[in-house]
Design a protein around this motif. Structure first.
Motif, PDB file in Angstrom:
ATOM      1  N   LEU A  31      72.229  13.313  25.185  1.00 35.21           N
ATOM      2  CA  LEU A  31      71.114  13.871  25.332  1.00 35.21           C
ATOM      3  C   LEU A  31      70.584  14.693  27.195  1.00 35.21           C
ATOM      4  N   SER A  32      70.153  15.993  26.338  1.00 37.12           N
ATOM      5  CA  SER A  32      69.330  15.764  27.689  1.00 37.12           C
ATOM      6  C   SER A  32      67.742  15.847  27.831  1.00 37.12           C
ATOM      7  N   ALA A  33      67.183  14.693  28.795  1.00 37.25           N
ATOM      8  CA  ALA A  33      66.393  14.882  28.848  1.00 37.25           C
ATOM      9  C   ALA A  33      65.387  15.568  30.383  1.00 37.25           C
ATOM     10  N   PRO A  34      64.792  16.041  30.232  1.00 32.02           N
ATOM     11  CA  PRO A  34      65.107  17.105  31.524  1.00 32.02           C
ATOM     12  C   PRO A  34      63.554  16.105  32.095  1.00 32.02           C
ATOM     13  N   THR A  35      62.523  15.043  31.242  1.00 33.30           N
ATOM     14  CA  THR A  35      61.422  14.168  31.823  1.00 33.30           C
ATOM     15  C   THR A  35      62.011  13.221  33.053  1.00 33.30           C
ATOM     16  N   ILE A  36      62.976  12.951  32.719  1.00 33.93           N
ATOM     17  CA  ILE A  36      63.708  11.623  34.088  1.00 33.93           C
ATOM     18  C   ILE A  36      63.748  12.719  34.895  1.00 33.93           C
ATOM     19  N   ARG A  37      62.574  11.523  35.710  1.00 34.47           N
ATOM     20  CA  ARG A  37      62.091  11.696  37.200  1.00 34.47           C
ATOM     21  C   ARG A  37      62.369  10.891  38.063  1.00 34.47           C
ATOM     22  N   CYS A  38      62.784   9.434  37.659  1.00 38.32           N
ATOM     23  CA  CYS A  38      62.427   7.804  38.809  1.00 38.32           C
ATOM     24  C   CYS A  38      63.530   6.828  38.038  1.00 38.32           C
ATOM     25  N   GLY A  39      63.315   6.323  38.706  1.00 38.34           N
ATOM     26  CA  GLY A  39      63.690   4.785  38.451  1.00 38.34           C
ATOM     27  C   GLY A  39      63.093   3.943  37.316  1.00 38.34           C
ATOM     28  N   GLY A  40      61.842   4.075  37.478  1.00 38.19           N
ATOM     29  CA  GLY A  40      61.466   3.488  36.249  1.00 38.19           C
ATOM     30  C   GLY A  40      61.790   4.482  34.962  1.00 38.19           C
ATOM     31  N   CYS A  41      61.361   5.949  34.769  1.00 39.90           N
ATOM     32  CA  CYS A  41      61.843   6.780  33.393  1.00 39.90           C
ATOM     33  C   CYS A  41      63.748   5.936  32.840  1.00 39.90           C
ATOM     34  N   VAL A  42      64.285   5.888  34.160  1.00 37.23           N
ATOM     35  CA  VAL A  42      65.572   5.229  33.200  1.00 37.23           C
ATOM     36  C   VAL A  42      65.380   3.879  32.982  1.00 37.23           C
ATOM     37  N   ALA A  43      64.786   3.478  33.674  1.00 36.30           N
ATOM     38  CA  ALA A  43      64.148   1.453  33.380  1.00 36.30           C
ATOM     39  C   ALA A  43      63.185   1.909  31.929  1.00 36.30           C
ATOM     40  N   THR A  44      62.962   2.691  31.017  1.00 34.78           N
ATOM     41  CA  THR A  44      61.190   2.549  30.693  1.00 34.78           C
ATOM     42  C   THR A  44      62.581   3.310  29.126  1.00 34.78           C
ATOM     43  N   ILE A  45      63.518   4.141  28.901  1.00 33.13           N
ATOM     44  CA  ILE A  45      64.119   4.478  28.492  1.00 33.13           C
ATOM     45  C   ILE A  45      65.248   3.467  27.796  1.00 33.13           C
ATOM     46  N   GLU A  46      66.033   2.921  28.684  1.00 28.75           N
ATOM     47  CA  GLU A  46      66.900   1.601  28.521  1.00 28.75           C
ATOM     48  C   GLU A  46      65.846   0.666  27.884  1.00 28.75           C
ATOM     49  N   ARG A  47      65.214   0.649  28.023  1.00 28.60           N
ATOM     50  CA  ARG A  47      64.636  -0.700  27.716  1.00 28.60           C
ATOM     51  C   ARG A  47      64.053  -0.772  26.117  1.00 28.60           C
ATOM     52  N   ALA A  48      63.419   0.767  26.018  1.00 32.28           N
ATOM     53  CA  ALA A  48      63.127   1.386  24.551  1.00 32.28           C
ATOM     54  C   ALA A  48      63.890   1.790  23.454  1.00 32.28           C
ATOM     55  N   LEU A  49      64.920   2.111  23.840  1.00 33.24           N
ATOM     56  CA  LEU A  49      66.124   2.422  23.379  1.00 33.24           C
ATOM     57  C   LEU A  49      67.190   1.102  23.416  1.00 33.24           C
ATOM     58  N   ALA A  50      67.150   0.270  23.648  1.00 31.17           N
ATOM     59  CA  ALA A  50      67.973  -0.840  23.643  1.00 31.17           C
ATOM     60  C   ALA A  50      67.651  -1.647  22.689  1.00 31.17           C
ATOM     61  N   ALA A  51      65.937  -1.485  22.657  1.00 29.10           N
ATOM     62  CA  ALA A  51      65.441  -2.572  21.789  1.00 29.10           C
ATOM     63  C   ALA A  51      65.802  -1.647  20.149  1.00 29.10           C
ATOM     64  N   LEU A  52      66.109  -0.839  19.465  1.00 29.87           N
ATOM     65  CA  LEU A  52      66.255  -0.127  18.234  1.00 29.87           C
ATOM     66  C   LEU A  52      67.487  -0.865  18.107  1.00 29.87           C
TER      67      LEU A  52
END
Length: 728
Positions: A17-38
């Motif tokens: 997936l392309s996610a242009p809003t990824i701008r920092c390490g915090g974005c990476v952590a947020t995405i991975e935590r949210a999707l890993a919980a699914l």
């Protein structure tokens, strides 16, 4: 000339997936935590540099709608893309928008600064209030336009109940502007419009430079995009031609590729002959002649003549696509350093806000001046942005991937770099890895003219590898007419000038020879004549001696793990000067040997190519395989080197060690910056403007330090010859 086989991926079915809003390490952590919980997600990796997400759904999951909905909810909407698509058009648009914002903010900063100079020079009363009002009219729209990069990102994070690294920046700019508007309305003496606009200006400069330097860091990947062909010409069953999108090409189609065009997919020539530029694989720009039956990799440049070729693999599985895919994984591995950076980025934003709040309360208690306290808190918000820490690992890994590609080495797992840098020993497979698997004549016996012609004549008429080795070594202008009878398992027999002659197994040749000569290698004799022996050596792979020597200089001893008999293994060990050798090993024996060393704390790099090496490659601490290896061997290896030269192994180790050193330096720079800047900001010795400059400089310093891995290789990570086009 067989093409390099497609390089297998170790990944299961994934969605990119392309996610242009990824701008920092915090974005990476947020995405991975949210999707890993699914419940429908088996694994997820977010890539900061490419701004993409690789998701592995659980088998038989109902669909991806839940994943898209969750990404929308957390403020990172995404769209599916081809995993091999490394298009940078979106990145280019972002860079252009940032540059326009820098220009607008710079214009505003100059004009507002002129107003401020007038006030600082002693303007009072109505004059001062007029200058304040003019400053507000300039600053507010400029901050709204130029600062939208920070505001939009921060609002998306706050809307979902979280924070990212743009939240403190946006808060600082908004507070500075809001305080200034408040003072302007109430006729106050001090406003901070100059600080707010200039702060936005310098923050945008830092972000634009960071964007440009990241583009340079991933130039190896974007360079490969230039090799991708968008359209192909199909030869229809009726003999006509039609142009189709390369995505529509399927195995079995016949394509016509004109001179000057690049090969769109992996193909085999069915008609025609031409010269190719295969710098993509070999790194050499010298043309290579190909003809009917030759296989060609996607991305090679057809130089001289049109060819018709049958498609071997779809574009998504082509050699070029898999190279792109491997480079895209450069920062996705999760080694120790990456985990440290992830945890730090996750905790950083909340700590920043707590520190700024504590600073505000402390200064209010000491001075009672809420404006001064707010001004200092703003500086703290800006100066503590953890961008440098978030960039410490991924940028270094992306640069290293470009450097490795310049050496013809592809990395299939980002964490392999860290593991490769920490190895203690190198284990080599013998046949097909240290050696080519083809025999070579160690020394020629003394041959008279008749024997030389007879041996050459018999050897030339056999397909046996030993016979081919003898034929290639004998410099005979011609061979004698001979009736040959080849006896499988024994050798070749013929009648030459009326005399029976044999070339092959010692016992069989001894049946007609006057005597039997002991030794190794094939035997030759005329009937009733003296027996001659041709001792064989295995031919070492190019660079084997230098590779073992270079690794020894790195304090990395080597051992052979081979299933061959002890004498053959000992011979290669002696030729290369390796520390030890294990012979007659089964795949299970190799695994047990590696497990035993792991239990002792010894980390092993396994280099192998065969089907029987697959388990050992997967078991070792880290593994490498040549592109000529079996499909299973390539799939199990962490790194694949495209050239036949074994010097790729010490080159990869050197890059890995250098990358580890650079990553540690990056962490040191980020920590040193915060240790100096944060106390100064809390003490009120740093203005928001200086904080913006310092914060941007720290991020740029980390990226620039990563580029030191090899500036030339990064800037030209794909050899220039690969992009050379044939003149019209």
């Amino acid at each position: 000339m067989p093409a390099t086989a497609a390089i297998s991926s170790t990944r299961s079915e994934t969605v990119t997936l392309s996610a242009p809003t990824i701008r920092c390490g915090g974005c990476v952590a947020t995405i991975e935590r949210a999707l890993a919980a699914l419940p429908d997600v088996e694994s997820v990796r977010a890539n900061l540099t490419l701004r993409r997400i690789v998701v592995t759904p659980v088998p038989n999951s109902p669909g991806l709608m839940g994943i898209f909905a969750e990404l929308e909810r957390i403020g990172h909407p995404a769209t599916p893309i081809d995993a091999a698509d490394l298009s940078v058009e979106a990145g280019d648009r972002t860079g252009q928008a940032l540059l326009r914002a820098v220009a607008v903010a710079g214009f505003g900063a100059m004009n507002v600064m002129l107003m401020s100079v007038a006030v600082w020079s002693g303007a009072t009363g109505t004059t001062r209030e007029t200058f304040h009002l003019i400053s507000a009219l300039i600053a507010v729209p400029i901050v709204a336009y130029a600062g939208r990069f920070f505001f939009v990102s921060a609002w998306a994070a706050l809307r979902r109940g979280g924070v990212n690294m743009d939240v403190p920046i946006a808060l600082a700019i908004a507070l500075a502007t809001g305080l200034s508007l408040y003072e302007t309305v109430r006729g106050g003496e001090q406003v901070f419009f100059d600080a707010a606009v200039t702060l936005t200006f310098f923050l945008l400069i830092g972000r634009w430079l960071d964007h440009r330097m990241r583009d340079r860091a991933r130039s190896a990947m974007t360079g490969l995009v230039r090799l991708a062909v968008r359209e192909a010409v199909e030869i229809t069953p009726s003999g006509g031609q039609r142009t189709i999108a390369v995505d529509a090409v399927v195995p079995g189609m016949v394509l016509r590729i004109a001179a000057g065009e690049r090969i769109p997919v992996d193909v085999r020539i069915v008609s025609g002959a031409t010269d190719l530029d295969r710098a993509l694989v070999t790194g050499e720009s010298s043309p290579v002649s190909v003809r009917t039956g030759c296989e060609i990799e996607a991305g090679a440049l057809n130089l001289t003549g049109p060819i018709d070729a049958v498609v071997l693999r779809p574009v998504s599985e082509s050699f070029l696509a898999q190279m792109m895919g491997m480079l895209a994984t450069a920062e996705e591995g999760r080694g120790r350093y990456v985990r440290i950076a992830d945890r730090a980025a996750r905790l950083y934003a909340p700590l920043i806000h707590l520190l700024a709040l504590a600073t505000f309360i402390g200064w209010m208690a000491v001075t009672g001046d809420w404006q001064q306290a707010a001004f200092i808190a703003i500086s703290v918000l800006i100066v503590t942005c953890p961008c440098a820490l978030a960039l410490a690992v991924p940028v270094a890994h992306v640069v290293a991937a470009g450097r490795l590609m310049a050496e013809g080495i592809l990395m299939k797992d980002g964490s392999a770099l860290e593991r490769l840098a920490n190895i203690d020993l190198v284990a080599w497979d013998k046949t097909g890895t240290l050696t080519t698997g083809e025999p070579a004549i160690r020394v020629l016996p003394k041959l008279d003219a008749a024997s030389q012609v007879a041996v050459a004549s018999l050897a030339a008429r056999s397909a046996h590898p030993a016979a081919r080795a003898i034929a290639s070594r004998l410099a005979v202008p011609g061979t004698a007419p001979v009736d040959v009878a080849e006896r499988p398992g024994f050798g070749v027999e013929g009648v030459i000038d009326g005399r029976r002659a044999r070339l092959g197994r010692e016992s069989w040749v001894g049946e007609i020879a006057a005597d039997v000569m002991t030794g190794d290698g094939p035997a030759f004799a005329f009937e009733g004549g003296e027996m001659l022996r041709f001792p064989l050596d295995e031919k070492l792979r190019d660079g084997a001696v230098d590779s073992v020597s270079d690794l020894a200089l790195m304090n990395l001893p080597g051992e052979i793990l081979s299933g061959d008999a002890a004498p053959a293994v000992a011979q290669v060990q002696g030729l290369l000067g390796l520390r030890g050798a294990q012979s007659a090993m089964s795949p299970a024996d190799k695994i047990a040997w590696l497990d035993d060393l792991r239990a002792q704390g010894i980390r092993v790099l396994m280099v192998g190519d065969g089907m029987n090496d697959t388990a050992a490659l997967a078991t070792a601490h880290v593994s490498m395989s040549p592109a000529s290896a079996s499909e299973a061997g390539r799939a199990a290896a962490d790194l694949v080197f495209l050239r036949d030269d074994l010097r790729a192994v010490p080159q990869a180790v050197g890059v890995a060690r250098r990358t580890g050193h650079i990553v540690r330096q990056n962490f040191g720079l980020a920590i040193l910056y915060n240790c100096i800047a944060v106390p100064l900001a809390v003490a009120g010795l740093v203005t928001p403007l200086i904080a913006a400059i310092a914060m941007s400089a720290s991020s740029i310093a980390v990226v620039a330090n990563s580029l030191r891995l090899n500036p030339r290789a990064v800037a030209n990570a794909v050899p220039d010859a690969m992009f050379r086009e044939v003149p019209a």
